[in-house]
Scaffold this motif. Structure first.
Motif, short mmCIF file in Angstrom:
data_model
loop_
_atom_site.label_atom_id
_atom_site.label_comp_id
_atom_site.label_asym_id
_atom_site.label_seq_id
_atom_site.Cartn_x
_atom_site.Cartn_y
_atom_site.Cartn_z
N SER B 394 0.84 -1.20 0.00
CA SER B 394 0.00 0.00 0.00
C SER B 394 0.87 1.25 0.00
N GLY B 395 0.25 2.34 -0.31
CA GLY B 395 0.96 3.62 -0.28
C GLY B 395 1.39 4.05 -1.67
N ARG B 396 1.87 5.27 -1.71
CA ARG B 396 2.35 5.86 -2.96
C ARG B 396 3.57 6.67 -2.65
N CYS B 399 2.97 10.83 -2.40
CA CYS B 399 1.62 11.14 -1.97
C CYS B 399 1.61 12.42 -1.17
N TYR B 401 -1.30 14.31 -0.68
CA TYR B 401 -2.67 14.73 -0.38
C TYR B 401 -3.21 13.89 0.78
N GLN B 402 -4.28 14.41 1.34
CA GLN B 402 -4.94 13.69 2.42
C GLN B 402 -6.32 13.26 1.95
N ILE B 403 -6.74 12.09 2.32
CA ILE B 403 -8.11 11.67 2.00
C ILE B 403 -9.01 12.16 3.13
N PRO B 413 -7.76 2.45 -2.03
CA PRO B 413 -6.37 2.85 -1.76
C PRO B 413 -5.45 2.48 -2.90
N SER B 414 -4.53 3.41 -3.25
CA SER B 414 -3.54 3.08 -4.28
C SER B 414 -2.53 2.10 -3.71
#
Lengths: 122, 581
Positions: B394-396, B399, B401-403, B413-414
């Motif tokens: 998981s994760g990018r 990243c 930005y915040q969801i 999830p990316s």
């Protein structure tokens, strides 16, 4: 998901101090009575998080468990049977796990709990 | 027991498949039953140095078998180290019931016989058994045993006998006068005469030999084992309702489970559960299974690769279990066509407890489970190493930005690529954290033919115990690796692991860090011509290559003779053309 597994899970959000036991809200559950294996229950009892067991029991509506357990209960047949029914025979099909610290929720759908974090929280 | 006049010896016949796994599986099951292979006496059949030569056969004096310096552990270790394939193993053992239990669980044990005689040739065997026959038969001639049915099976190992030939051999043993009736179908006393043609040049012996084989022969009473054949048939992938492209071979799942001594009451964890093929074997053995995977499609049944009629059967069974019995198959199919087939379908069809499944990133294992040092007894897994299915975490990377909280419930999830080195290293660390002390981990890893143990990933808390090889193609194979947690997880050990992981991921490590590069080189499309990569030529392809080389040499020699004199430039061109062809 069985309650034995619920007992071992914790909130994976970064920076959480403790993150367990996860609060449990049950929408749909099934009970599948299976053969009790007393040695197995006795073997796993020491590694259980008892607070988590009480949370699970409360969510299911099962009262009668003591506030803490001690080794004398290992010989109590009714106690072993109750633990088996609670931890092994109950399957949560639909529900929600909630972190007591961050309030983050993890859904349970079709018996599978989804704990993958969105990429911003990894 | 009168049979003990020749000692309590058994001869074990291995299945002629998964050769590199057979000793590991048998030793692990011996240990599971509480026996130590270092203390069990085993006997050398042939002089190991001259295994191909039947005259190097070392007979065992069955009346005085204790004069052997070998143990089961030492002989099997010798055979493995020298890559000698031996299908029979003779050893002494005191607990026949335990042997039956072992044989009924071992995939790779075909038969076990209580040894009555073993000699270098058939006539010698007849004489030896006749010499002992009074004592061997003593208890079978007692009144309480006189009703027991019996039969004498004749088997040629590496040679097939016709029915008349078998009868000729059988009649030599007619002095074994069992009082009971003959029964060919599950007799109480199943005697077996085995003629072992597997050693060396015996294959070329003539047909007249069949009347009195001059190869090592055994006479033994077959133990009443049923083996794993019915179990493997039940769980065969060919009839499994829910399959995926990476479902593991069902025989291998049971072999892996045996290699780590899985037993009822254990708790296991599978960090890459996929279609649950390994969990089926563990659930059959009574293990409580927890499995996780990051890919929701494979958990929810969207990676389905099974067959239509098995799906129909699976759905029929589910409906019966849910008490919706209808006699009309077509109605069932119509109703069932909307029912999802997913990972749990297999378990319901097989009447096995379903595993607890969590959708989670194995890379973040430590964050999902509360700190517990001894929760899982065993970890059996087949990690995705990127050849047929890649891994994701998981994760990018970028990243920023915040969801927002109100969007989280339906955000998908990316995930990002999870390099295979990291997959394996995380697996070792997860195992080190969560296994009980002394608990085993077994995983599969692809390897090239120049494999050494340096190619394997390491962890300060885990000790390497066993490596077994399965050939997959001419350029690569895979190995099952068994490791055992010998040290408790601590911050200090974790720090050493973190440093090792850093070295591997940055390319500094010469062992495991090189494995992916070697595999890529081996599996590249041009690699099949590279001798340093391809080690496993079949005899046929080797002959073709040799013939081609000879043709090329001959052609070159011809051309250079005829053209050097008349046309030097044409000769040079011909030589260049010959090399390039």
């Amino acid at each position: 998901m069985r309650l034995l597994t619920h007992n071992s899970l914790k909130c994976p959000v970064k920076g959480v101090a403790k993150g367990y036991p996860l609060q449990l809200t049950i929408v749909d559950m099934e009970v599948d009575e299976t053969e009790v294996k007393p040695d197995f229950i006795r073997g796993i009892l020491p590694s259980l998080e008892w607070e988590g067991v009480l949370v699970a029991a409360a969510a299911v509506g099962f009262d009668g468990l003591p506030e803490s357990w001690d080794t004398s209960l290992l010989d109590d047949r009714d106690f072993i049977l109750a633990m088996h029914r609670l931890l092994i025979d109950i399957h949560i099909v639909e529900g929600v796990l909630t972190c007591p610290e961050t309030g983050r929720t993890f859904p349970i759908k079709g018996g599978i709990v989804d704990m993958v974090l969105p990429e911003s929280d990894v | 027991m009168s049979e003990s006049v020749v000692g309590q010896l058994y001869v074990l016949q291995f299945l002629d498949d998964w050769v590199d796994f057979r000793y590991a599986e048998f030793l692990a099951l011996l240990k599971l039953e509480g026996f130590q292979p270092e203390l069990l006496t085993a006997y050398v059949i042939h002089d190991p140095n001259g295994l191909a030569d039947p005259s190097a056969y070392v007979p065992i004096d069955l009346r005085n078998p204790s004069a052997s310096p070998h143990t089961v552990a030492s002989i099997l270790s010798y055979l493995r180290h020298n890559k000698i394939v031996q299908h029979f193993l003779i050893f002494s053992f005191s607990d026949e019931a335990a042997l039956v239990r072992i044989a009924n669980r071992a995939v790779l044990v075909k038969n076990i016989y209580r040894l009555w005689g073993h000699e270098a040739s058939f006539p010698a065997l007849v004489d030896a058994v006749r010499h002992n026959s009074a004592e061997l038969m003593e208890s079978y001639l007692q009144p309480e045993n006189s009703h027991l049915s019996w039969s004498v099976e004749v088997v040629g190992f590496g040679r097939s006998f016709t029915m008349p030939e078998k009868q000729v051999l059988r009649t030599h043993f007619s002095f074994l006068q069992f009082p009971g009736p003959v029964s060919l179908r599950s007799p109480d006393i199943e005697m077996c005469l085995l003629c072992d043609y597997s050693a060396g040049s015996s294959y070329t012996k003539s047909k007249e030999d069949n009347a009195a084989p001059s190869v090592p022969c055994y006479l033994g009473r077959r133990l009443p084992t049923v083996g794993m054949r019915d179990v493997l048939k039940k769980y065969s992938l060919k009839t499994r309702p829910y399959l995926g492209p990476t479902s593991l071979d069902d025989a291998l799942t049971f072999i892996l489970a045996n290699m780590v001594g899985c037993k009822s009451g254990m708790v296991s964890y599978e960090p890459f559960v996929g279609t649950g093929s390994i969990v089926v074997a563990l659930a059959h053995l009574g293990v409580f299974c927890v499995g996780s995977d990051i890919d929701p499609r494979v958990l929810r049944g969207e990676m389905y690769a099974g067959q239509e009629d098995t799906v129909i059967q699976a759905k029929k069974k589910r409906q019966q279990q849910y008490k919706e019995l209808k006699q009309n198959v077509h109605a069932l199919i119509k109703e069932g066509s909307n029912m999802p087939v997913d990972i749990c379908t297999n378990f319901r069809t097989y009447d096995l407890p379903t595993p607890d499944l969590v959708r989670m990133d194995a890379h973040l294992f430590g964050r999902h489970f509360r700190p517990m040092d001894n929760f899982f007894d065993v970890i059996v897994t087949d990690p995705p190493y990127g050849i047929r299915a890649g891994a994701r975490k998981s994760g990018r990377r970028d990243c920023d930005y915040q969801i927002p909280a109100d969007r989280r419930h339906d955000h998908i999830p990316s995930t990002q690529t999870y390099p295979v080195e990291e997959v394996m290293l995380d697996l070792l660390d997860n195992a080190a954290r969560s296994l009980v002390l002394g608990g085993p981990l077994v995983y599969l890893i692809p390897t090239t033919y120049d494999f050494t143990e340096q190619d394997l990933p390491r962890h300060p808390c885990l000790a390497l115990e066993e490596v077994c090889h399965q050939e997959l193609s001419s350029r690569h194979g895979r190995r099952a690796v068994v490791m055992r947690k010998t040290k408790a997880w601590s911050e200090e050990n974790h720090q050493k692991y973190v440093e090792y992981k850093q070295r591997v991921l940055s390319g500094e490590d010469e062992g495991f860090g090189r494995l992916t590069a070697k595999l890529e080189a081996a599996l590249a499309t041009t690699a099949f011509q590279d001798d340093s990569v391809v080690k496993q030529f079949s005899n046929c392809s080797q002959r073709r290559r040799n013939a081609k080389e000879r043709r090329m040499e001959a052609a070159k020699a011809c051309r250079s003779e005829s053209t050097t004199a008349s046309n030097p430039s044409a000769a040079a061109a011909a030589a260049a053309g010959g090399e390039g062809a």
